[in-house]
Design a protein around this motif. Structure first.
Motif, short mmCIF file in Angstrom:
data_model
loop_
_atom_site.label_atom_id
_atom_site.label_comp_id
_atom_site.label_asym_id
_atom_site.label_seq_id
_atom_site.Cartn_x
_atom_site.Cartn_y
_atom_site.Cartn_z
N TYR A 1 1.96 2.65 3.37
CA TYR A 1 1.23 2.70 4.38
C TYR A 1 1.01 1.08 5.12
O TYR A 1 0.18 0.65 5.71
N HIS B 1 -3.11 12.29 -1.45
CA HIS B 1 -2.85 11.04 -2.31
C HIS B 1 -3.88 10.06 -2.58
O HIS B 1 -3.61 9.13 -3.25
N ASP B 2 -4.89 10.34 -1.85
CA ASP B 2 -6.36 9.21 -1.97
C ASP B 2 -7.35 9.87 -2.94
O ASP B 2 -8.41 9.31 -3.30
N ASP C 1 -2.46 8.35 10.47
CA ASP C 1 -3.05 7.66 9.44
C ASP C 1 -4.28 6.93 10.08
O ASP C 1 -4.27 6.28 11.07
N HIS D 1 -2.29 -0.44 11.92
CA HIS D 1 -1.80 -1.74 11.33
C HIS D 1 -0.47 -1.80 11.01
O HIS D 1 0.49 -0.41 10.88
N ARG E 1 -6.28 4.84 -6.89
CA ARG E 1 -5.51 6.03 -6.55
C ARG E 1 -4.25 6.56 -7.52
O ARG E 1 -3.63 7.64 -7.05
N ARG F 1 1.12 13.35 11.19
CA ARG F 1 0.00 13.06 10.52
C ARG F 1 -0.35 11.71 10.89
O ARG F 1 0.46 10.77 10.55
N GLU G 1 -6.19 12.01 10.46
CA GLU G 1 -6.57 11.58 8.93
C GLU G 1 -8.15 11.21 9.49
O GLU G 1 -8.28 10.08 9.39
N ASP H 1 0.86 -1.40 0.07
CA ASP H 1 0.02 0.10 -0.17
C ASP H 1 0.89 1.39 0.12
O ASP H 1 0.54 2.10 0.46
C1 NOJ Z 1 -5.02 6.15 4.56
C2 NOJ Z 1 -4.06 6.33 3.68
O1 NOJ Z 1 -4.06 7.97 3.28
C3 NOJ Z 1 -4.28 5.50 2.36
O2 NOJ Z 1 -3.11 5.76 1.29
C4 NOJ Z 1 -4.04 4.20 3.04
O3 NOJ Z 1 -4.14 3.24 1.97
C5 NOJ Z 1 -4.93 3.79 4.17
N1 NOJ Z 1 -4.92 4.93 5.27
C6 NOJ Z 1 -4.38 2.73 4.91
O4 NOJ Z 1 -3.21 2.98 5.64
#
Ligand code: NOJ
Ligand code: CA
Length: 569
Positions: free
Chosen positions: A64, A335-336, A200, A104, A421, A198, A278, A61
């Motif tokens: 992440y 980025h999402d 997550d 995680h 994304r 930040r 977030e 990911d």
């Molecule tokens: C939020 C992050 O901005 C995203 O990119 C990620 O896939 C998920 N959290 C899981 O960590």
């Protein structure tokens, strides 16, 4: 002297390290590349960097999924390079905030490898393990990224829980050792001198005790299908409500607030650090002092078009929900989420609309967050092919489009690009040269570069063009920094029935600033109270600055941004 904290007056700039700048010519952004761009960040005028995860990771990911919170991803560089990057930012008065993934780890993290190695392993309880139920998963929960939230591990015959991908097992935050281990991680980076985190996916850290079924009888794929086929906003909202019901035991548990208070205490051991959640949930502000300093105003961006009505309503709701001393935090993408030019455009005036939207972001009350590449007007890359996809979510959507919705491969590709994304994670375009100067011509970048770098969408060309988007960003950032009311002032909407122009005041004890944004493609008038008569224009997209306006109204050109300061009051 300002009484506000640095994170209240700062403009943050998000760096997505993999796509920012490739210094060692392997097609992947890295610290060497970032280091070369520090002067650029200073030139642009941002005050703080939010760095998306730079930790060691198998990159399922894209960072992440952390496999070691104490190491730098080798493809991004070394600890020395990280420290040098931080030092060079600090030397220029730019702060650095890291991305801390608490919910995680990667399934390759040694903690998880130990945890999965045996039922009696001391770290077994660091993750969420459950025996099968009727030969299947322990309950009916889904992963937000598709499929069951439980993955079977044959080694011990149990399932582990993951809110996100199976390679991202959730930590068990009810175990005090987990908490201590993560607080140690936070302290380690704070001791090195970073300015905060930040956080997550904070809403996902706890699950309902006992893991009860959601028992809605619904399926996540069915929600995907219905939301994709929704013809009206009401249908869309219905699908969203189903999603919320289905996930109600997996997010936003009250326990998380105790944890945030504890984390705030850890951070308070150091002067001047910041925690940014977030999350859009204002409860994460706590009493305004005891949980997170900032939480994103995501509802602002949840629209196809930013209109005066939309923004006024958003501000009214958001500001009234927040505790009195809490400070807002606004953003329009990351980025999402898609690129601003693509997300809020009308296909005809995308550039002007993006300019109005930036002015909005930089003048609303609160701390603004910008995303790398926005400053040159990068757009979503819709020309990607399935073989280019790097985000597992794009591939997941592609499969659903084909298997669930029966789409042709071409249609599936189109929708998967929109859903995934990758479209907003393509390399930053630095120059009109092969691979946009992100990496050398003979190197394949990790994601394709948008070809519009050759049409002026690149930093170098725009630096030389006073009328470019980049210089527009720079001018506005400069204005903000030199206009205390824009950084610190209260917010007061004016002319509230105006459907075209969003007009509002920002004011401190010593300065009153009037912002008028014509958000529509036609000239429009805005009126304001009689006492706002001596307004000196300090910024306009259409007219000369310095002019005094005495009329008590303004007639704005289509998409004009007008900012003025009251001369005497
Ligand atoms: C939020 C992050 O901005 C995203 O990119 C990620 O896939 C998920 N959290 C899981 O960590
Ligand atoms: Ca590289």
């Amino acid at each position: 002297m300002s009484r506000k904290k640095w994170w209240q007056t700062a403009v943050f700039y998000q760096i997505y390290p993999r796509s920012f700048a490739d210094g060692n010519a392997d097609g992947i952004g890295d610290f060497e590349g970032m280091l070369e761009k520090v002067d650029y960040l200073k030139w642009l005028g941002v005050d703080a960097v939010w760095l998306s995860p730079h930790f060691a990771s198998p990159q399922v990911d894209w960072g992440y999924d952390v496999s070691d919170y104490y190491q730098i991803a080798p493809e991004y560089g070394t600890m020395d390079q990280f420290l040098q990057f931080m030092e060079e930012l600090h030397r220029r008065d730019i702060r650095l905030v890291l991305d801390l993934v608490l919910n995680h780890t990667s399934d390759q993290h040694p903690w998880f490898l130990e945890s999965r190695s045996g039922l009696d392993n001391p770290k077994r309880d660091w993750y969420i393990w459950k025996p099968p139920r009727n030969d299947g998963p322990p309950n009916d929960w889904f992963s937000t990224f598709g499929g069951s939230a439980w993955t079977f591990d044959p080694q011990t015959g149990e399932y582990y829980y993951h809110f996100f991908f199976p390679q991202q097992p959730d930590l068990n935050w009810r175990n005090p050792e987990v908490k201590q281990a993560m607080f140690d991680v936070a302290r380690y980076w704070l001791n090195l001198g970073v300015d905060g985190f930040r956080l997550d996916a904070v809403g996902t850290i706890f699950e309902r005790d006992g893991h009860p079924d959601h028992a809605t009888g619904d399926h996540l794929d069915a929600i995907y299908r219905d939301s994709r086929l929704a013809k009206t906003k009401a249908e869309q909202r219905k699908a969203n409500r189903r999603w919320q019901r289905m996930f109600r035991h997996q997010v936003d548990m009250p326990e998380v607030h105790d944890l945030m208070r504890e984390l705030r205490q850890v951070v308070n051991e150091y002067p001047e650090k910041v925690l940014i959640g977030e999350t859009e949930d204002v409860r994460f502000y706590g009493d305004g002092e005891d949980e997170l300093h900032l939480n994103f105003n995501f509802p602002l961006m949840r629209t196809d078009r930013l209109t005066p009505r939309w923004v006024r309503l958003n501000q009214r709701e958001r500001l009234s929900q927040m505790p009195p001393d809490a400070w807002p935090c606004n953003t329009l993408n990351n980025h999402d989420a898609g690129r601003m030019m693509s997300q809020f455009g009308d296909g005809k005036h995308d550039l002007q609309i993006a300019q109005v939207n930036l002015a909005l972001l930089l003048t609303l009350k609160g701390t603004p967050f910008l995303y790398n590449g926005e400053e040159i007007g990068m757009v979503n890359h819709l020309g990607l092919k399935v073989e280019d996809f790097r985000d597992p979510l794009s591939l997941h959507a592609y499969r659903l489009e084909v298997e669930l919705l029966g789409c042709s491969p071409q249609e599936a590709e189109r929708f998967a690009i929109e859903y995934g994304r990758d479209k907003c994670r393509t390399p930053v375009q630095w120059a009109n040269q092969p691979n946009a100067g992100f990496c050398p011509a003979d190197v394949k970048p990790w994601l394709p570069v948008h070809p519009n770098y050759a049409e002026g969408i690149n930093v170098r060309d725009q630096q030389e063009d006073p009328g470019s988007m980049l210089n527009y960003y720079r001018r506005l950032l400069h204005l903000r920094k030199n206009t205390p009311a824009l950084m610190e002032g209260d917010y007061q909407p004016l002319d509230e029935n105006n459907r075209h122009v969003f007009t509002f005041l920002r004011r401190t004890k010593n300065q009153i600033c009037l912002v008028a944004l014509n958000m529509k493609a036609r000239p429009a008038k805005t009126v304001f109270p009689y006492w706002l008569k001596n307004l000196r224009c300090v910024f306009s997209t259409h007219r000369k600055e310095g002019q005094l306006e005495r009329a008590g109204f303004l007639t704005l050109q289509p998409f004009e941004v007008w900012i003025g300061v009251v001369e005497s009051f």
